[in-house]
Design a protein around this motif. Structure first.
Motif, PDB file in Angstrom:
ATOM      1  N   ASN A  11       0.555  -0.991  -0.288  1.00  0.00           N
ATOM      2  CA  ASN A  11      -0.262   0.187  -0.358  1.00  0.00           C
ATOM      3  C   ASN A  11       0.903   1.147   0.043  1.00  0.00           C
ATOM      4  OD1 ASN A  11      -3.407  -0.665   0.158  1.00  0.00           O
ATOM      5  ND2 ASN A  11      -1.894  -2.193   1.553  1.00  0.00           N
ATOM      6  N   VAL A  12       2.230   1.455   0.352  1.00  0.00           N
ATOM      7  CA  VAL A  12       2.742   2.546   0.399  1.00  0.00           C
ATOM      8  C   VAL A  12       3.194   1.767  -0.761  1.00  0.00           C
ATOM      9  CG1 VAL A  12       5.376   2.805   1.200  1.00  0.00           C
ATOM     10  CG2 VAL A  12       3.786   2.135   3.741  1.00  0.00           C
ATOM     11  N   ILE A  13       3.313   1.771  -1.508  1.00  0.00           N
ATOM     12  CA  ILE A  13       4.354   1.812  -2.537  1.00  0.00           C
ATOM     13  C   ILE A  13       3.288   2.353  -3.973  1.00  0.00           C
ATOM     14  CG2 ILE A  13       4.494   0.104  -5.027  1.00  0.00           C
ATOM     15  CD1 ILE A  13       5.998  -1.729  -2.825  1.00  0.00           C
ATOM     16  N   SER A  14       2.147   1.716  -3.480  1.00  0.00           N
ATOM     17  CA  SER A  14       0.994   2.200  -4.505  1.00  0.00           C
ATOM     18  C   SER A  14       0.282   3.487  -4.445  1.00  0.00           C
ATOM     19  CB  SER A  14      -0.520   1.339  -3.873  1.00  0.00           C
ATOM     20  OG  SER A  14      -1.445   1.832  -4.790  1.00  0.00           O
ATOM     21  N   ILE A  32      12.047   2.036  -4.837  1.00  0.00           N
ATOM     22  CA  ILE A  32      12.660   0.928  -5.127  1.00  0.00           C
ATOM     23  C   ILE A  32      12.069   0.078  -3.391  1.00  0.00           C
ATOM     24  CG2 ILE A  32      15.153   0.488  -3.894  1.00  0.00           C
ATOM     25  CD1 ILE A  32      15.680   3.023  -5.331  1.00  0.00           C
ATOM     26  N   ALA A  33      11.612  -1.003  -3.912  1.00  0.00           N
ATOM     27  CA  ALA A  33      11.556  -1.586  -3.243  1.00  0.00           C
ATOM     28  C   ALA A  33      12.575  -3.150  -2.613  1.00  0.00           C
ATOM     29  CB  ALA A  33       9.943  -3.283  -3.131  1.00  0.00           C
ATOM     30  N   VAL A  34      12.114  -3.246  -1.074  1.00  0.00           N
ATOM     31  CA  VAL A  34      14.085  -4.194  -0.539  1.00  0.00           C
ATOM     32  C   VAL A  34      12.826  -4.907   0.380  1.00  0.00           C
ATOM     33  CG1 VAL A  34      15.486  -3.826   1.402  1.00  0.00           C
ATOM     34  CG2 VAL A  34      14.817  -1.847  -0.292  1.00  0.00           C
ATOM     35  N   ASP A  35      13.473  -6.523  -0.079  1.00  0.00           N
ATOM     36  CA  ASP A  35      12.434  -7.519   1.055  1.00  0.00           C
ATOM     37  C   ASP A  35      13.303  -8.583   0.795  1.00  0.00           C
ATOM     38  OD1 ASP A  35       9.392  -7.999   2.175  1.00  0.00           O
ATOM     39  OD2 ASP A  35      10.564  -9.945   1.505  1.00  0.00           O
ATOM     40  N   GLY A  82       4.014  -0.835  -8.177  1.00  0.00           N
ATOM     41  CA  GLY A  82       4.386  -0.163  -9.006  1.00  0.00           C
ATOM     42  C   GLY A  82       6.019   0.187  -8.975  1.00  0.00           C
ATOM     43  N   ALA A  83       6.502  -0.644  -8.030  1.00  0.00           N
ATOM     44  CA  ALA A  83       7.843  -0.596  -7.571  1.00  0.00           C
ATOM     45  C   ALA A  83       8.258  -0.669  -9.055  1.00  0.00           C
ATOM     46  CB  ALA A  83       8.082  -1.513  -7.522  1.00  0.00           C
ATOM     47  N   THR A  84       9.334   0.146  -9.319  1.00  0.00           N
ATOM     48  CA  THR A  84      10.577   0.529 -10.357  1.00  0.00           C
ATOM     49  C   THR A  84      11.433  -0.414 -10.214  1.00  0.00           C
ATOM     50  OG1 THR A  84      11.625   2.955  -9.475  1.00  0.00           O
ATOM     51  CG2 THR A  84       9.958   2.530 -10.762  1.00  0.00           C
ATOM     52  N   ASP A  85      12.031  -0.662  -9.100  1.00  0.00           N
ATOM     53  CA  ASP A  85      13.466  -1.302  -8.584  1.00  0.00           C
ATOM     54  C   ASP A  85      13.182  -2.912  -7.839  1.00  0.00           C
ATOM     55  OD1 ASP A  85      15.626   0.492  -9.938  1.00  0.00           O
ATOM     56  OD2 ASP A  85      14.302   1.419  -9.244  1.00  0.00           O
TER      57      ASP A  85
END
Length: 91
Positions: A10-13, A24-27, A40-43
């Motif tokens: 939801n934060v990405i959205s 940038i999404a990190v997991d 919507g993450a680009t990376d």
């Protein structure tokens, strides 16, 4: 964005809706990459195989403007602070 669970997606959205140019999404789980990109993450950075702070800073030299940490543990909160540029905002 650290943590790609329900809140993280939801934060990405929200970042996408707000017009963020790069998200940038990190997991720790690489299987979450496809879903993060659909939101919507680009990376995507797989934190289980690389130093996430170094990886983010290699994409954005100097650090990012905003970092959202939704895991809620000390180590990821500290990573968020180190990912932010001077004057950046870890949230």
């Amino acid at each position: 964005m650290i943590g790609i669970g329900g809140v993280g997606l939801n934060v990405i959205s929200g970042a996408k809706l707000a017009g963020a140019g790069r998200i940038i999404a990190v997991d720790m789980q690489s299987k979450k990459e496809e879903l993060a990109r659909r939101f919507g993450a680009t990376d995507f950075i797989d934190a289980s195989t690389s130093d996430s702070v170094e990886a983010v800073r290699s994409l954005i030299p100097g650090g990012v403007d905003h970092v959202f940490e939704v895991v809620g543990i000390k180590s990821t909160s500290e990573q968020a602070i180190r990912m932010a540029r001077k004057g950046g905002v870890p949230i």
